[in-house]
Design a protein around this motif. Structure first.
Motif, mmCIF file in Angstrom:
data_model
loop_
_atom_site.group_PDB
_atom_site.id
_atom_site.type_symbol
_atom_site.label_atom_id
_atom_site.label_comp_id
_atom_site.label_asym_id
_atom_site.label_seq_id
_atom_site.Cartn_x
_atom_site.Cartn_y
_atom_site.Cartn_z
ATOM 1 N N MET A 1 10.968 1.260 14.246
ATOM 2 C CA MET A 1 12.094 1.784 13.469
ATOM 3 C C MET A 1 11.702 3.063 12.725
ATOM 4 S SD MET A 1 14.578 -0.166 14.250
ATOM 5 C CE MET A 1 13.810 -0.494 15.852
ATOM 6 N N TYR A 2 10.436 3.128 12.304
ATOM 7 C CA TYR A 2 9.941 4.349 11.642
ATOM 8 C C TYR A 2 9.998 5.527 12.618
ATOM 9 C CZ TYR A 2 6.546 7.693 9.770
ATOM 10 O OH TYR A 2 5.925 8.839 9.333
ATOM 11 N N TYR A 3 9.586 5.313 13.863
ATOM 12 C CA TYR A 3 9.632 6.387 14.863
ATOM 13 C C TYR A 3 11.071 6.812 15.135
ATOM 14 C CZ TYR A 3 4.728 6.712 16.256
ATOM 15 O OH TYR A 3 3.382 6.962 16.282
ATOM 16 N N ILE A 4 11.967 5.844 15.231
ATOM 17 C CA ILE A 4 13.377 6.179 15.456
ATOM 18 C C ILE A 4 13.923 6.961 14.270
ATOM 19 C CG2 ILE A 4 15.705 5.195 15.672
ATOM 20 C CD1 ILE A 4 14.468 2.924 17.295
ATOM 21 N N VAL B 1 8.385 4.144 21.075
ATOM 22 C CA VAL B 1 7.020 4.676 21.116
ATOM 23 C C VAL B 1 6.537 4.907 22.544
ATOM 24 C CG1 VAL B 1 4.610 4.203 20.492
ATOM 25 C CG2 VAL B 1 6.458 3.561 18.926
ATOM 26 N N LEU B 2 6.852 3.982 23.455
ATOM 27 C CA LEU B 2 6.339 4.027 24.825
ATOM 28 C C LEU B 2 7.459 4.336 25.813
ATOM 29 C CD1 LEU B 2 4.199 0.741 24.680
ATOM 30 C CD2 LEU B 2 3.376 3.075 24.332
ATOM 31 N N THR B 3 7.137 5.071 26.858
ATOM 32 C CA THR B 3 8.108 5.288 27.931
ATOM 33 C C THR B 3 8.145 4.034 28.805
ATOM 34 O OG1 THR B 3 6.465 6.164 29.469
ATOM 35 C CG2 THR B 3 7.518 7.732 27.967
ATOM 36 N N PRO B 4 9.235 3.829 29.546
ATOM 37 C CA PRO B 4 9.275 2.690 30.467
ATOM 38 C C PRO B 4 8.089 2.675 31.425
ATOM 39 C CG PRO B 4 11.464 3.609 30.237
ATOM 40 C CD PRO B 4 10.533 4.525 29.494
ATOM 41 N N TYR B 5 7.663 3.862 31.889
ATOM 42 C CA TYR B 5 6.513 3.933 32.805
ATOM 43 C C TYR B 5 5.244 3.429 32.121
ATOM 44 C CZ TYR B 5 2.920 5.802 35.885
ATOM 45 O OH TYR B 5 1.832 5.918 36.718
ATOM 46 N N MET C 1 -1.428 3.805 20.111
ATOM 47 C CA MET C 1 -0.680 5.042 19.872
ATOM 48 C C MET C 1 -0.141 5.151 18.459
ATOM 49 S SD MET C 1 1.392 5.372 23.488
ATOM 50 C CE MET C 1 2.087 6.952 23.024
ATOM 51 N N THR C 2 -0.188 4.053 17.687
ATOM 52 C CA THR C 2 0.503 4.089 16.392
ATOM 53 C C THR C 2 -0.317 3.608 15.200
ATOM 54 O OG1 THR C 2 1.411 1.848 16.749
ATOM 55 C CG2 THR C 2 2.752 3.721 17.501
ATOM 56 N N MET C 3 -1.362 2.809 15.412
ATOM 57 C CA MET C 3 -1.969 2.108 14.281
ATOM 58 C C MET C 3 -3.323 2.662 13.833
ATOM 59 S SD MET C 3 -0.891 -1.831 15.212
ATOM 60 C CE MET C 3 -1.396 -2.456 13.604
ATOM 61 N N GLY C 4 -3.832 3.668 14.492
ATOM 62 C CA GLY C 4 -5.061 4.306 14.036
ATOM 63 C C GLY C 4 -6.221 3.342 13.913
ATOM 64 N N VAL C 5 -6.885 3.347 12.729
ATOM 65 C CA VAL C 5 -8.062 2.496 12.522
ATOM 66 C C VAL C 5 -7.716 1.014 12.501
ATOM 67 C CG1 VAL C 5 -9.348 4.275 11.290
ATOM 68 C CG2 VAL C 5 -7.857 2.734 10.004
ATOM 69 N N MET C 6 -6.441 0.689 12.327
ATOM 70 C CA MET C 6 -6.010 -0.713 12.294
ATOM 71 C C MET C 6 -5.595 -1.214 13.668
ATOM 72 S SD MET C 6 -6.449 -1.600 9.196
ATOM 73 C CE MET C 6 -5.533 -3.151 9.088
#
Length: 425
Positions: free
Chosen positions: A129-132, A210-214, A229-234
């Motif tokens: 939701m943050y990305y959207i 975040v991710l494409t269907p492919y 792709m989103t959480m870095g060190v976590m």
């Protein structure tokens, strides 16, 4: 398909609510099919659960657990198959041992596992939701481009739907232990399924943000790719949460199906030793150990989607038998009290849909389908020889009794005095 499979499973669950309140006995599908069609179809139902649904479900879950645990260590290549199978075997042995030792411990573990599942889903949803919110919606442009809309592909996709929404039928295994099942069973089904469908749809929207269907199709562990792709060190948090949550499926299957096989053995449809309990812990350890052996055999295949499809085929076959029995019972026992009485058109439609899925699977996956059918046929032959054949030669009967006694001594198990009063909790 997430919506269609969710609605389909919800309607199936509502039909199960009618059956569960009409025939308020533990045992689920086995009880309903046996009531409608007799002992042999009832046995076929238990056999499918025994050979396909239960061990295949646990094996697939164990491999998924192993994949999510190991994938971060192999970010740019495939996880070695030997390691995948080994870790899967270890977690299965641990959970079966836990269930053999103490059912209360297994139930407490389930609470922790459920919390992990909810945290994982909430994490995906919040990040998506943050990305959207940032306006990154390019993945929603023509997301279904290149999709396969053939009837066979849609039928196979139902099996992933069965997998994702599995669990709703387990309530009917325990219906005689529910308080006011006439009210609470349909209420539990409708509320829980609505929440699950909504959560899965929102989670998938978050994934696409975040991710494409492919990328999703190419990823063996979508949540790991999402985390990368989103959480870095976590990034390590997501595979751990998913792996722990997957344990819930394995634990729930072992907890529920061991009881079903115990009941089948008490009804003389399975070997006598599977209807016995551990002398010290009062758990159905023989049934659990048989589940362990079958699961380890399936785990060695290392093909997660093959296991999911085989399990789905077995489940679709059982659903077809259940809805046929529900329709037949309306004519066989029209005066049977039905606290919940649905329009007869609903089980008819669900029967036709389930039967179509099974038939289309034979066209789409003939090898797997005929293999599953052959396993069912072997089960029927064993049932006729071991159960229906009453006039066995004395020598054969004595050898079978000696084998049962040997297993009792090795496993330290005894038949319960009052099977219906065994306190599993």
């Amino acid at each position: 398909m997430w919506v269609i499979c969710g609605v389909y499973n919800m309607l199936c669950a509502v039909c199960y609510a009618e059956l569960g309140t009409t025939i308020p006995q533990s045992g689920g599908e086995y009880v309903y099919i046996k009531r409608a069609f007799g002992e042999i179809p009832g046995f076929v139902c238990v056999w499918i659960n025994f050979l396909l649904i239960c061990p295949l479900g646990i094996a697939a879950s164990a491999l998924i657990f192993s994949l999510y645990i190991l994938k971060p260590a192999f970010p740019n290549c495939n996880v070695p198959e030997e390691g995948l199978a080994l870790i899967a075997a270890v977690i299965v042995c641990f959970l079966i041992a836990l269930n053999c030792r103490n059912v209360k411990w297994a139930a407490k573990v389930q609470v922790v596992i459920t919390a992990s599942k909810l945290i994982a889903l909430a994490t995906v949803i919040v990040i998506g939701m943050y990305y959207i919110g940032k306006g990154e919606t390019e993945n929603f442009q023509d997301p279904f481009e290149g999709s396969d809309y053939s009837a066979g592909a849609i039928a196979i996709s139902f099996y992933s739907g069965f997998w994702a929404y599995s669990g709703w039928s387990y309530l009917n295994f325990l219906v005689d232990e529910l308080v006011e099942p006439n009210k609470n069973l349909p209420r539990a089904i409708l509320i829980s399924m609505t929440i699950v469908i909504s959560t899965y749809i929102v989670a998938n929207i978050a994934y696409v943000a975040v991710l494409t269907p492919y990328q999703m199709l190419q990823s063996p562990a979508v949540a790991v790719t999402f985390g990368d792709m989103t959480m870095g060190v976590m990034v390590w948090v997501m595979p751990v949460l998913i792996a722990v949550s997957v344990c819930g499926t394995m634990n729930g299957c072992a907890l529920t199906f061991s009881r079903l096989f115990f009941v089948a053995a008490q009804n003389k449809q399975f070997p006598n030793f599977m209807g016995m309990i551990d002398v010290k812990n009062l758990t159905p350890s023989p049934s659990l150990l048989v589940i362990l052996v079958l699961t380890l055999l399936y785990t060695s295949s290392k093909d997660i989607f093959y296991l999911i499809e085989m399990e789905g085929f077995g489940f679709a076959s059982v659903l077809t038998m259940v809805f046929a029995g529900q329709i037949y019972l309306r004519y066989k026992e029209p005066d049977l009290p039905r606290p919940i009485k649905l329009p007869i058109i609903l089980p008819i439609v669900l029967f036709l849909v389930s039967l179509s899925i099974v038939i289309l699977t034979f066209a789409q996956k003939p090898k797997e389908s005929w293999m599953a059918l052959g396993l069912v046929a072997i089960g029927v032959m064993l049932y006729i020889i071991c159960v229906k054949w009453k006039s066995k030669p004395k020598g054969i009967s004595e050898k079978m009794d000696k084998f049962t006694l040997l297993l009792q001594k090795v496993l330290v198990v005894i038949p319960p005095e009052n099977p219906d009063e065994v306190d599993w909790e």
